[in-house]
Design a protein around this motif. Structure first.
Motif, PDB file in Angstrom:
ATOM      1  N   LEU A  54       0.846  -1.188   0.000  1.00 51.01           N
ATOM      2  CA  LEU A  54       0.000   0.000   0.000  1.00 51.01           C
ATOM      3  C   LEU A  54       0.885   1.243   0.000  1.00 51.01           C
ATOM      4  N   ARG A  55       0.353   2.304  -0.594  1.00 50.04           N
ATOM      5  CA  ARG A  55       1.097   3.548  -0.757  1.00 50.04           C
ATOM      6  C   ARG A  55       0.536   4.622   0.177  1.00 50.04           C
ATOM      7  N   PHE A  56       1.457   5.352   0.840  1.00 53.11           N
ATOM      8  CA  PHE A  56       1.073   6.400   1.787  1.00 53.11           C
ATOM      9  C   PHE A  56       1.738   7.722   1.405  1.00 53.11           C
ATOM     10  N   ASP A  57       0.995   8.817   1.595  1.00 52.36           N
ATOM     11  CA  ASP A  57       1.496  10.173   1.350  1.00 52.36           C
ATOM     12  C   ASP A  57       1.537  10.966   2.646  1.00 52.36           C
ATOM     13  N   ASN A  58       2.344  12.025   2.647  1.00 49.68           N
ATOM     14  CA  ASN A  58       2.434  12.989   3.750  1.00 49.68           C
ATOM     15  C   ASN A  58       2.845  12.325   5.063  1.00 49.68           C
ATOM     16  N   GLN A  59       3.851  11.459   4.980  1.00 48.28           N
ATOM     17  CA  GLN A  59       4.312  10.740   6.161  1.00 48.28           C
ATOM     18  C   GLN A  59       5.535  11.404   6.778  1.00 48.28           C
ATOM     19  N   VAL A  60       5.841  10.997   8.009  1.00 50.27           N
ATOM     20  CA  VAL A  60       6.985  11.513   8.763  1.00 50.27           C
ATOM     21  C   VAL A  60       7.985  10.373   8.939  1.00 50.27           C
ATOM     22  N   ASN A  79      22.674   5.161  10.631  1.00 54.76           N
ATOM     23  CA  ASN A  79      23.306   4.185  11.520  1.00 54.76           C
ATOM     24  C   ASN A  79      23.041   2.740  11.111  1.00 54.76           C
ATOM     25  N   GLY A  80      22.329   2.536   9.999  1.00 53.92           N
ATOM     26  CA  GLY A  80      22.084   1.191   9.506  1.00 53.92           C
ATOM     27  C   GLY A  80      21.023   0.411  10.248  1.00 53.92           C
ATOM     28  N   ASN A  81      20.371   1.032  11.236  1.00 54.09           N
ATOM     29  CA  ASN A  81      19.380   0.335  12.051  1.00 54.09           C
ATOM     30  C   ASN A  81      17.961   0.497  11.542  1.00 54.09           C
ATOM     31  N   GLY A  82      17.804   1.101  10.366  1.00 50.42           N
ATOM     32  CA  GLY A  82      16.487   1.224   9.779  1.00 50.42           C
ATOM     33  C   GLY A  82      15.847   2.574  10.032  1.00 50.42           C
ATOM     34  N   LEU A  83      14.720   2.783   9.360  1.00 52.90           N
ATOM     35  CA  LEU A  83      13.956   4.018   9.453  1.00 52.90           C
ATOM     36  C   LEU A  83      12.524   3.688   9.870  1.00 52.90           C
ATOM     37  N   THR A  84      11.904   4.593  10.578  1.00 55.74           N
ATOM     38  CA  THR A  84      10.546   4.410  11.091  1.00 55.74           C
ATOM     39  C   THR A  84       9.631   5.444  10.468  1.00 55.74           C
ATOM     40  N   TYR A  85       8.371   5.060  10.214  1.00 55.33           N
ATOM     41  CA  TYR A  85       7.423   5.950   9.545  1.00 55.33           C
ATOM     42  C   TYR A  85       6.185   6.158  10.405  1.00 55.33           C
ATOM     43  N   LEU A  86       5.739   7.420  10.416  1.00 51.33           N
ATOM     44  CA  LEU A  86       4.612   7.841  11.247  1.00 51.33           C
ATOM     45  C   LEU A  86       3.550   8.510  10.403  1.00 51.33           C
ATOM     46  N   ASN A  87       2.283   8.301  10.777  1.00 55.78           N
ATOM     47  CA  ASN A  87       1.194   9.147  10.297  1.00 55.78           C
ATOM     48  C   ASN A  87       1.160  10.400  11.163  1.00 55.78           C
ATOM     49  N   PRO A  88       1.058  11.606  10.592  1.00 55.45           N
ATOM     50  CA  PRO A  88       0.903  12.796  11.429  1.00 55.45           C
ATOM     51  C   PRO A  88      -0.299  12.650  12.358  1.00 55.45           C
ATOM     52  N   ILE A  89      -0.117  12.969  13.626  1.00 57.35           N
ATOM     53  CA  ILE A  89      -1.174  12.702  14.599  1.00 57.35           C
ATOM     54  C   ILE A  89      -2.435  13.517  14.313  1.00 57.35           C
TER      55      ILE A  89
END
Length: 330
Positions: free
Chosen positions: A260-266, A307-317
């Motif tokens: 699935l595709r998401f827009d306007n993420q953090v 740092n090679g430990n990955g990235l995390t994605y958030l929906n704006p609250i």
């Protein structure tokens, strides 16, 4: 560039990316399933913004497009490989979270009264995180992700929600804490803004405090934030925002729902050697270190980032609460 100038650059480059991908499709005579390149705004130390360019590791087409974009934009382009972005948990019939209960640093046991950061899930899902308590029409609910509290198109309002989640030993009816009450639908082939759901609680005697104290205010992200979260798997972690208004974030939801595709993420990266999140942290509320909420954690990669430990994605609250007609409980 200021924020508006960066947005205009992003809009123009998005058109350039479409042209590059169209050329690639024509050259190879394949269908439209060409991997997208995510574009967003990159916060700069001087208070301005550059362009965030994200592409998946191991996908030659995406790497080629990202390289051409960087050549077009110049030094204000921040190009990063993300690794494969996915959500966990999945349904109980599918793979369990990659971090087993015995290795979790967060709370995987039965916890009463309920509090943020504990294991929770739909009766047919493995385990995720109870992110926050919210009120809808004055009634207290638990907030988490669609893929934590719903999990599949067959789920429906009134289904049991368990604490801890089934992967952590939760069973119905003895560990039921509420019922699925509302969610934002997710469907393949559409662009999405949030992965969010709420459960109406059977018992409204809850602990509202986070490690930073009460979190009752929200703010729009500007990219300068130092942040924290408490989750079922990695517990309390700190990080910083690395991109905002990120579009075309492609997230794997397993065999049943696909990508699935998401827009306007953090986008967030950890501050130290530990990852900011791992499987089972989905649903965590992410807040600034001064106790103001900015996002709902829903996906991540195990590779990529400085740092090679990955990235995390958030929906704006703000988008989450608006979509659910909810407000943070205080």
């Amino acid at each position: 560039m200021d924020r508006n100038e960066a947005r205009e650059t992003k809009r123009q480059i998005a058109g350039y990316v479409e042209e590059l991908l169209a050329e690639r499709i024509d050259a190879r005579s394949v269908g439209p399933q060409v991997p997208a390149v995510g574009l967003g705004l990159r916060p700069l130390p001087d208070g301005g913004y550059g362009l965030a360019v994200r592409y998946r590791l191991g996908v030659p087409t995406a790497r080629m497009v990202a390289r051409k974009v960087a050549e077009q934009v110049g030094p204000v382009a921040d190009v990063r490989r993300t690794g494969r972005i996915s959500v966990v948990p999945r349904q109980g019939t599918g793979p369990r979270p990659p971090v087993v209960t015995a290795q979790a640093l967060g709370e995987t046991d039965r916890v009463r009264p309920l509090r943020p950061g504990v294991s929770i899930a739909h009766v047919d899902v493995s385990a995720g995180t109870l992110g926050a308590f919210v009120r809808v029409d004055g009634v207290l609910h638990a907030l988490s992700n669609f893929h934590v509290l719903v999990g599949s198109p067959s789920a429906k309002a009134g289904d049991p929600v368990l604490q801890p989640g089934p992967a952590d030993g939760g069973q119905d009816p003895q560990d039921r804490v509420g019922t699925l009450a509302g969610f934002v639908p997710l469907q393949a082939g559409e662009d999405h803004l949030v992965d969010a759901a709420i459960a109406r609680l059977d018992d409204t005697d809850v602990d509202l405090a986070y490690p930073v104290g009460l979190v009752t205010e929200t703010a729009e992200v500007d990219g300068t934030e130092q942040v924290a979260k408490i989750g079922r798997t990695t517990g309390l972690t700190q990080g910083h925002v690395t991109a905002i208004e990120l579009d075309d974030v492609v997230v794997g939801y397993g065999d049943e729902m696909g990508e699935l595709r998401f827009d306007n993420q953090v986008e967030v990266q950890s501050n130290g050697p530990r990852p900011f999140s791992r499987g089972g942290d989905s649903g965590s509320l992410v807040y600034r270190t001064d106790g103001v909420a900015i996002g709902l954690l829903f996906a991540g990669s195990e590779a990529g980032g400085d740092n090679g430990n990955g990235l995390t994605y958030l929906n704006p609250i703000g988008a989450v609460l608006d979509a659910l007609g909810a407000e943070l409980a205080g």
